[in-house]
Design an enzyme around this catalytic site. Structure first.
Site, mmCIF file in Angstrom:
data_model
loop_
_atom_site.group_PDB
_atom_site.id
_atom_site.type_symbol
_atom_site.label_atom_id
_atom_site.label_comp_id
_atom_site.label_asym_id
_atom_site.label_seq_id
_atom_site.Cartn_x
_atom_site.Cartn_y
_atom_site.Cartn_z
ATOM 1 N N HIS A 148 0.859 -1.186 0.000
ATOM 2 C CA HIS A 148 0.000 0.000 0.000
ATOM 3 C C HIS A 148 0.893 1.232 0.000
ATOM 4 O O HIS A 148 2.102 1.116 0.226
ATOM 5 C CB HIS A 148 -0.868 0.013 1.275
ATOM 6 C CG HIS A 148 -0.024 0.123 2.510
ATOM 7 N ND1 HIS A 148 0.496 -0.970 3.162
ATOM 8 C CD2 HIS A 148 0.457 1.212 3.168
ATOM 9 C CE1 HIS A 148 1.240 -0.564 4.181
ATOM 10 N NE2 HIS A 148 1.238 0.752 4.198
ATOM 11 N N HIS B 160 5.463 5.920 -1.365
ATOM 12 C CA HIS B 160 6.218 4.703 -1.689
ATOM 13 C C HIS B 160 5.448 3.476 -1.229
ATOM 14 O O HIS B 160 4.541 3.582 -0.392
ATOM 15 C CB HIS B 160 7.589 4.728 -1.008
ATOM 16 C CG HIS B 160 7.498 4.694 0.488
ATOM 17 N ND1 HIS B 160 7.250 5.825 1.240
ATOM 18 C CD2 HIS B 160 7.567 3.664 1.369
ATOM 19 C CE1 HIS B 160 7.187 5.487 2.517
ATOM 20 N NE2 HIS B 160 7.368 4.174 2.629
HETATM 21 P P1 2AM Z 1 6.541 2.291 5.721
HETATM 22 O O1 2AM Z 1 5.812 1.501 4.679
HETATM 23 O O2 2AM Z 1 7.363 3.362 5.135
HETATM 24 O O3 2AM Z 1 7.243 1.440 6.729
HETATM 25 C C1 2AM Z 1 1.666 0.832 8.558
HETATM 26 O O4 2AM Z 1 2.567 0.572 9.583
HETATM 27 C C2 2AM Z 1 2.225 1.859 7.600
HETATM 28 O O5 2AM Z 1 2.442 3.075 8.285
HETATM 29 C C3 2AM Z 1 3.540 1.450 6.957
HETATM 30 O O6 2AM Z 1 3.384 1.559 5.566
HETATM 31 C C4 2AM Z 1 4.552 2.441 7.469
HETATM 32 O O7 2AM Z 1 5.370 3.034 6.520
HETATM 33 C C5 2AM Z 1 3.718 3.590 7.957
HETATM 34 N N1 2AM Z 1 4.370 4.250 9.084
HETATM 35 C C6 2AM Z 1 4.798 5.525 9.110
HETATM 36 N N2 2AM Z 1 5.311 5.832 10.292
HETATM 37 C C7 2AM Z 1 5.247 4.711 11.041
HETATM 38 C C8 2AM Z 1 5.645 4.382 12.372
HETATM 39 N N3 2AM Z 1 6.207 5.297 13.180
HETATM 40 N N4 2AM Z 1 5.460 3.133 12.790
HETATM 41 C C9 2AM Z 1 4.890 2.202 11.990
HETATM 42 N N5 2AM Z 1 4.479 2.453 10.736
HETATM 43 C C10 2AM Z 1 4.652 3.698 10.261
#
Ligand code: 2AM
Length: 192
Positions: free
Chosen positions: A42, A126
């Site tokens: 996603h 991304h």
């Molecule tokens: P990422 O894909 O760049 O890891 C669910 O956890 C989504 O929220 C993930 O896609 C994650 O991004 C994003 N996310 C952003 N900040 C986060 C955090 N502090 N902890 C966990 N997930 C985070």
């Protein structure tokens, strides 16, 4: 409950990303790389973290206002890279070559509506394909194998689609990794 707001990916793009994932995985079969399951792919618009269920109406209202004036638009998924950089790769991602501006507009509106202290960080849309545990044994070798494998996949075009809605997602942490569930879907404002 742990919540985030996301743009979801259609099956066609998911399949092409899953093919790339397999070729990258063959090139870097290290245990230090945690591959995200393709059904979990996603684009995060805003990570909300732990929230009370009572907050959901306010979150949906923010989603309604963030989508105001945003008609369905085209997203092209293209390119591979790492955060923060190849010296210290923590996240391996697929990028967005079209539609990034509209995604950023909605992400900004959601952040202003829902976070008391905006992060100030730039928004880089991304799809996370893998998370890397570094430092690890032979970190230099791993970095080189992954880097070479991503270069071989260039230009790494994974297809495009019309984004028609944004989703409120729940993330449950389990011993087998995160399990994401779509709680609500808000349609983009077709015709505005
Ligand atoms: P990422 O894909 O760049 O890891 C669910 O956890 C989504 O929220 C993930 O896609 C994650 O991004 C994003 N996310 C952003 N900040 C986060 C955090 N502090 N902890 C966990 N997930 C985070």
């Amino acid at each position: 409950m742990r919540l985030f707001i996301a743009a979801l990916i259609p099956e066609s793009v998911r399949e092409r990303l899953a093919q790339a994932r397999e070729s990258l995985r063959r090139a870097a079969p290290d245990r230090a790389v945690r591959w995200v399951a393709p059904e979990n792919y996603h684009i995060t618009l805003l990570f909300l973290g732990e929230q009370d269920e009572a907050q959901i109406p306010a979150i949906l209202a923010a989603m309604e206002s963030a989508r105001a004036g945003v008609a369905p638009f085209e997203i092209a998924v293209q390119g591979l890279g790492v955060f923060p950089n190849w010296n210290r790769p923590n996240v391996l991602w697929a990028g967005v070559s079209q539609g990034a501006q509209s995604l950023a507009q909605m992400a900004g509106a959601l952040e202003r509506a829902l976070l008391s202290a905006p992060s100030g960080k730039p928004f880089h849309p991304h799809i996370t394909l893998a998370r890397l545990k570094t430092p690890c044994r032979d970190a230099e070798g791993l970095k080189k194998r992954l880097h070479d494998a991503t270069q071989r996949l260039a230009p790494a075009a994974f297809g495009h689609y019309a984004l028609e809605s944004i989703s409120l997602m729940q993330s449950a942490l389990t011993p087998d990794g995160s399990v994401y569930t779509e709680l609500h879907r808000v349609a983009l404002a077709s015709g505005s």
